[in-house]
Motif scaffolding. Structure first.
Motif, mmCIF file in Angstrom:
data_model
loop_
_atom_site.group_PDB
_atom_site.id
_atom_site.type_symbol
_atom_site.label_atom_id
_atom_site.label_comp_id
_atom_site.label_asym_id
_atom_site.label_seq_id
_atom_site.Cartn_x
_atom_site.Cartn_y
_atom_site.Cartn_z
ATOM 1 N N ALA A 52 0.445 -1.082 0.062
ATOM 2 C CA ALA A 52 0.047 0.308 -0.030
ATOM 3 C C ALA A 52 0.622 1.178 -0.414
ATOM 4 O O ALA A 52 2.083 1.351 0.803
ATOM 5 C CB ALA A 52 -1.012 0.041 1.341
ATOM 6 N N HIS A 53 0.459 1.807 -0.794
ATOM 7 C CA HIS A 53 1.456 3.439 -0.561
ATOM 8 C C HIS A 53 1.364 4.914 -0.262
ATOM 9 O O HIS A 53 1.786 5.323 0.259
ATOM 10 C CB HIS A 53 1.591 3.962 -2.888
ATOM 11 C CG HIS A 53 1.975 2.839 -3.730
ATOM 12 N ND1 HIS A 53 3.821 2.858 -3.333
ATOM 13 C CD2 HIS A 53 1.351 1.512 -4.490
ATOM 14 C CE1 HIS A 53 4.043 1.710 -4.658
ATOM 15 N NE2 HIS A 53 2.565 1.673 -5.004
ATOM 16 N N PHE A 56 -5.157 4.111 2.319
ATOM 17 C CA PHE A 56 -6.310 4.324 2.275
ATOM 18 C C PHE A 56 -6.187 2.833 1.199
ATOM 19 O O PHE A 56 -7.493 2.441 1.214
ATOM 20 C CB PHE A 56 -7.111 5.274 1.652
ATOM 21 C CG PHE A 56 -6.596 6.246 0.955
ATOM 22 C CD1 PHE A 56 -6.263 5.828 -0.176
ATOM 23 C CD2 PHE A 56 -5.402 7.475 1.367
ATOM 24 C CE1 PHE A 56 -6.111 6.537 -1.230
ATOM 25 C CE2 PHE A 56 -5.262 8.087 0.079
ATOM 26 C CZ PHE A 56 -6.016 7.701 -1.374
ATOM 27 N N ASP A 57 -5.147 2.834 0.100
ATOM 28 C CA ASP A 57 -5.376 1.875 -0.735
ATOM 29 C C ASP A 57 -4.465 1.073 -0.526
ATOM 30 O O ASP A 57 -4.601 -0.185 -1.433
ATOM 31 C CB ASP A 57 -4.911 2.647 -1.526
ATOM 32 C CG ASP A 57 -3.339 2.568 -1.221
ATOM 33 O OD1 ASP A 57 -2.636 2.707 -0.612
ATOM 34 O OD2 ASP A 57 -2.657 2.947 -2.046
ATOM 35 N N PHE A 62 -9.559 -2.549 -3.360
ATOM 36 C CA PHE A 62 -9.874 -0.996 -3.951
ATOM 37 C C PHE A 62 -9.946 -0.315 -5.214
ATOM 38 O O PHE A 62 -10.611 0.076 -5.155
ATOM 39 C CB PHE A 62 -8.507 -0.385 -2.694
ATOM 40 C CG PHE A 62 -8.360 1.083 -3.017
ATOM 41 C CD1 PHE A 62 -9.296 2.476 -2.735
ATOM 42 C CD2 PHE A 62 -6.840 1.511 -3.866
ATOM 43 C CE1 PHE A 62 -8.838 3.641 -2.606
ATOM 44 C CE2 PHE A 62 -6.508 2.982 -3.757
ATOM 45 C CZ PHE A 62 -7.670 3.699 -3.687
ATOM 46 N N HIS A 63 -8.597 -0.978 -5.727
ATOM 47 C CA HIS A 63 -8.333 -0.392 -6.913
ATOM 48 C C HIS A 63 -9.925 -0.804 -7.812
ATOM 49 O O HIS A 63 -10.442 -0.595 -8.984
ATOM 50 C CB HIS A 63 -7.271 -0.865 -7.878
ATOM 51 C CG HIS A 63 -5.392 -0.538 -7.442
ATOM 52 N ND1 HIS A 63 -5.944 -0.977 -6.055
ATOM 53 C CD2 HIS A 63 -5.042 0.250 -7.106
ATOM 54 C CE1 HIS A 63 -4.733 -0.826 -5.957
ATOM 55 N NE2 HIS A 63 -4.241 0.437 -6.562
ATOM 56 N N VAL A 66 -12.479 2.045 -6.952
ATOM 57 C CA VAL A 66 -12.296 3.173 -7.765
ATOM 58 C C VAL A 66 -12.159 3.219 -9.006
ATOM 59 O O VAL A 66 -12.874 4.553 -9.460
ATOM 60 C CB VAL A 66 -10.484 3.040 -7.438
ATOM 61 C CG1 VAL A 66 -10.477 4.276 -8.592
ATOM 62 C CG2 VAL A 66 -10.530 3.965 -5.874
#
Length: 94
Positions: A52-53, A56-57, A62-63, A66
């Motif tokens: 996770a960068h 929240f991701d 997540f992707h 989004v």
């Protein structure tokens, strides 16, 4: 004796028109393929998980979430643009 008209020869079996599917069947097929690709994408997310960068991701899906929200936002913006930029039915008649 009268000559009877000859009946037309039947077309060879390979000269038949291609089979076309009704629109509802095509829609169902497209929906199933789309759902399958979405499930495959989520399944790939279970097998491979990158770092996770940001904070929240890091959660699962997540992707995909989004991407879905971005697509929904584009559809809404396009609808709003159509309402704002659209012309009336009699625009070219005037």
């Amino acid at each position: 004796m009268k000559k009877r008209p000859s009946s037309p020869a039947s077309p060879p079996p390979d000269a038949r028109p291609p089979v076309t599917h009704p629109p509802a069947a095509r829609r169902r097929l497209a929906l199933r393929l789309t759902a399958g690709l979405c499930l495959a994408s989520l399944g790939a997310g279970l097998l491979t998980h990158g770092p996770a960068h940001f904070g929240f991701d890091g959660f699962f899906g997540f992707h995909a979430l989004v991407g879905f929200l971005a697509c929904a936002a584009l559809v809404l913006v396009a609808g709003l643009a159509g309402v704002l930029l659209g012309r009336g039915e009699d625009f070219y008649d005037r």
